[in-house]
Motif scaffolding. Structure first.
Motif, PDB file in Angstrom:
ATOM      1  N   GLU A 165      26.263 -12.481  49.091  1.00  0.00           N
ATOM      2  CA  GLU A 165      25.846 -12.045  50.441  1.00  0.00           C
ATOM      3  C   GLU A 165      25.265 -13.198  51.251  1.00  0.00           C
ATOM      4  N   GLY A 166      25.173 -14.384  50.625  1.00  0.00           N
ATOM      5  CA  GLY A 166      24.638 -15.543  51.333  1.00  0.00           C
ATOM      6  C   GLY A 166      23.125 -15.589  51.356  1.00  0.00           C
ATOM      7  N   LYS A 167      22.490 -14.900  50.414  1.00  0.00           N
ATOM      8  CA  LYS A 167      21.027 -14.896  50.344  1.00  0.00           C
ATOM      9  C   LYS A 167      20.547 -15.705  49.141  1.00  0.00           C
ATOM     10  N   LYS A 168      19.374 -16.329  49.300  1.00  0.00           N
ATOM     11  CA  LYS A 168      18.788 -17.136  48.228  1.00  0.00           C
ATOM     12  C   LYS A 168      18.101 -16.224  47.222  1.00  0.00           C
TER      13      LYS A 168
ATOM     14  N   THR B  71      20.432 -14.233  55.713  1.00  0.00           N
ATOM     15  CA  THR B  71      21.559 -14.920  55.065  1.00  0.00           C
ATOM     16  C   THR B  71      21.639 -16.360  55.552  1.00  0.00           C
ATOM     17  N   ILE B  72      22.318 -17.172  54.772  1.00  0.00           N
ATOM     18  CA  ILE B  72      22.553 -18.580  55.148  1.00  0.00           C
ATOM     19  C   ILE B  72      23.367 -18.620  56.442  1.00  0.00           C
ATOM     20  N   ARG B  73      23.073 -19.590  57.273  1.00  0.00           N
ATOM     21  CA  ARG B  73      23.787 -19.730  58.552  1.00  0.00           C
ATOM     22  C   ARG B  73      25.285 -19.956  58.322  1.00  0.00           C
ATOM     23  N   ASN B  74      26.094 -19.287  59.137  1.00  0.00           N
ATOM     24  CA  ASN B  74      27.571 -19.397  59.061  1.00  0.00           C
ATOM     25  C   ASN B  74      28.114 -18.976  57.693  1.00  0.00           C
ATOM     26  N   TRP B  75      27.434 -18.019  57.033  1.00  0.00           N
ATOM     27  CA  TRP B  75      27.852 -17.644  55.685  1.00  0.00           C
ATOM     28  C   TRP B  75      29.268 -17.058  55.663  1.00  0.00           C
ATOM     29  N   GLY B  76      29.642 -16.297  56.690  1.00  0.00           N
ATOM     30  CA  GLY B  76      30.987 -15.726  56.726  1.00  0.00           C
ATOM     31  C   GLY B  76      32.060 -16.803  56.641  1.00  0.00           C
ATOM     32  N   GLN B  77      31.868 -17.869  57.403  1.00  0.00           N
ATOM     33  CA  GLN B  77      32.818 -18.984  57.401  1.00  0.00           C
ATOM     34  C   GLN B  77      32.803 -19.714  56.050  1.00  0.00           C
ATOM     35  N   VAL B  78      31.582 -19.925  55.508  1.00  0.00           N
ATOM     36  CA  VAL B  78      31.443 -20.592  54.212  1.00  0.00           C
ATOM     37  C   VAL B  78      32.122 -19.765  53.122  1.00  0.00           C
TER      38      VAL B  78
END
Length: 286
Positions: free
Chosen positions: A78-81, A265-272
């Motif tokens: 999910e792009g979370k730490k 979530t981490i920035r631009n996670w969808g793209q990453v």
């Protein structure tokens, strides 16, 4: 806070004395919670994992020993730490790291795409045994930190700027050219500063196949450094921990406090995530 600081605070506020032993007994109540947290189920897949170490002095039968607290920090799908575990030990080896990674497997982890760590003894071999498909990336954060420790304040900013031309280069060929330029410029003045970049070229190079968005997630220092600043404050409050258990309690309480804010979530996670899905086809959930 140390047990003495807690005891003094209680006396200041409430006007009665409590022994340090009593405070220690009370804070032991956190130990079952720590054990539950250590054994909680984990996700099946983590796109990125970081392993970092902070060193502490601990008293053991009257002898003061240096122990390392190894923190495993993950970026989930999910792009979370998420801090997966904290291991306190003093014996780095492939056998040790294999036991740590096998513990993650036993808690449900089936795949890790990229694992970033400094040159921990035996880590590369352990990754190959536990997670054969995982890519080992030498941690850029550590590379920069280890380089700059040889450099006095007057040159540190300029040196750090030059190092960026290596790990932010558009491709590996340009990065190697930048590495030669930076080495040529600074090695005469600081002979040992660039040695690790030359020696670890193969472990650094995987990063160059990714776009800038993915690279930022891998080498951005914020996630690690914010945790490290919390853990370093423990060293500032006490020079020596009275036991391994005291260190463990302090580390976990500090972790619980620090990670309360980890909701975004981490920035631009969808793209990453999209790029990682293509790069590591079939290994991430759709």
């Amino acid at each position: 806070m140390t047990t003495r600081q807690i005891s003094e605070t209680i006396e200041d506020i409430y006007g009665f004395e409590t022994s340090e032993g009593f405070i220690s007994d009370v804070t032991d109540k956190i130990l079952p919670q720590i054990e539950d947290w250590q054994n909680r189920p984990l996700d099946e897949v983590y796109p990125i994992l970081f392993i970092d170490a902070i060193h502490y002095s601990v008293r053991d039968n009257g002898v003061i020993r240096k122990l390392a607290a190894y923190v495993i920090l993950g970026i989930n799908t999910e792009g979370k730490k998420e801090v997966l575990t904290i291991q306190v030990g003093d014996n780095e080896s492939s056998k040790y790291w294999l036991s740590v990674l096998n513990e993650l497997k036993n808690r449900g982890v089936k795949d890790i795409l990229i694992l970033c760590a400094d040159g921990l003894t035996g880590i590369k071999e352990a990754i190959a045994a536990a997670f054969p498909k995982t890519e080992y990336q030498r941690c850029i954060v550590h590379q920069v930190r280890n380089t700059l420790k040889y450099v006095p304040d007057k040159d540190r900013k300029a040196f750090a700027t030059d190092l960026k031309t290596i790990y932010q280069a558009p491709d590996e060929k340009k990065a190697l050219a930048a590495l030669d330029r930076v080495t040529e410029k600074w090695a005469p003045k600081y002979p040992n500063s660039m040695k690790r970049w030359k020696d670890n070229r193969d472990a650094i190079s995987p990063i160059f196949k990714f776009s800038a968005d993915v690279r930022k997630v891998i080498y951005t220092t914020n996630a690690i450094e914010s945790l490290n600043s919390t853990y370093r404050r423990l060293n500032q409050q006490r020079s020596v921990f009275p036991s391994d258990t005291a260190l463990l309690k302090a580390l976990y309480l500090a972790t619980f406090e620090a990670t309360k804010k980890w909701t975004t979530t981490i920035r631009n996670w969808g793209q990453v995530y999209g790029e990682l899905s293509i790069m590591y086809e079939g290994r991430l959930p759709d």
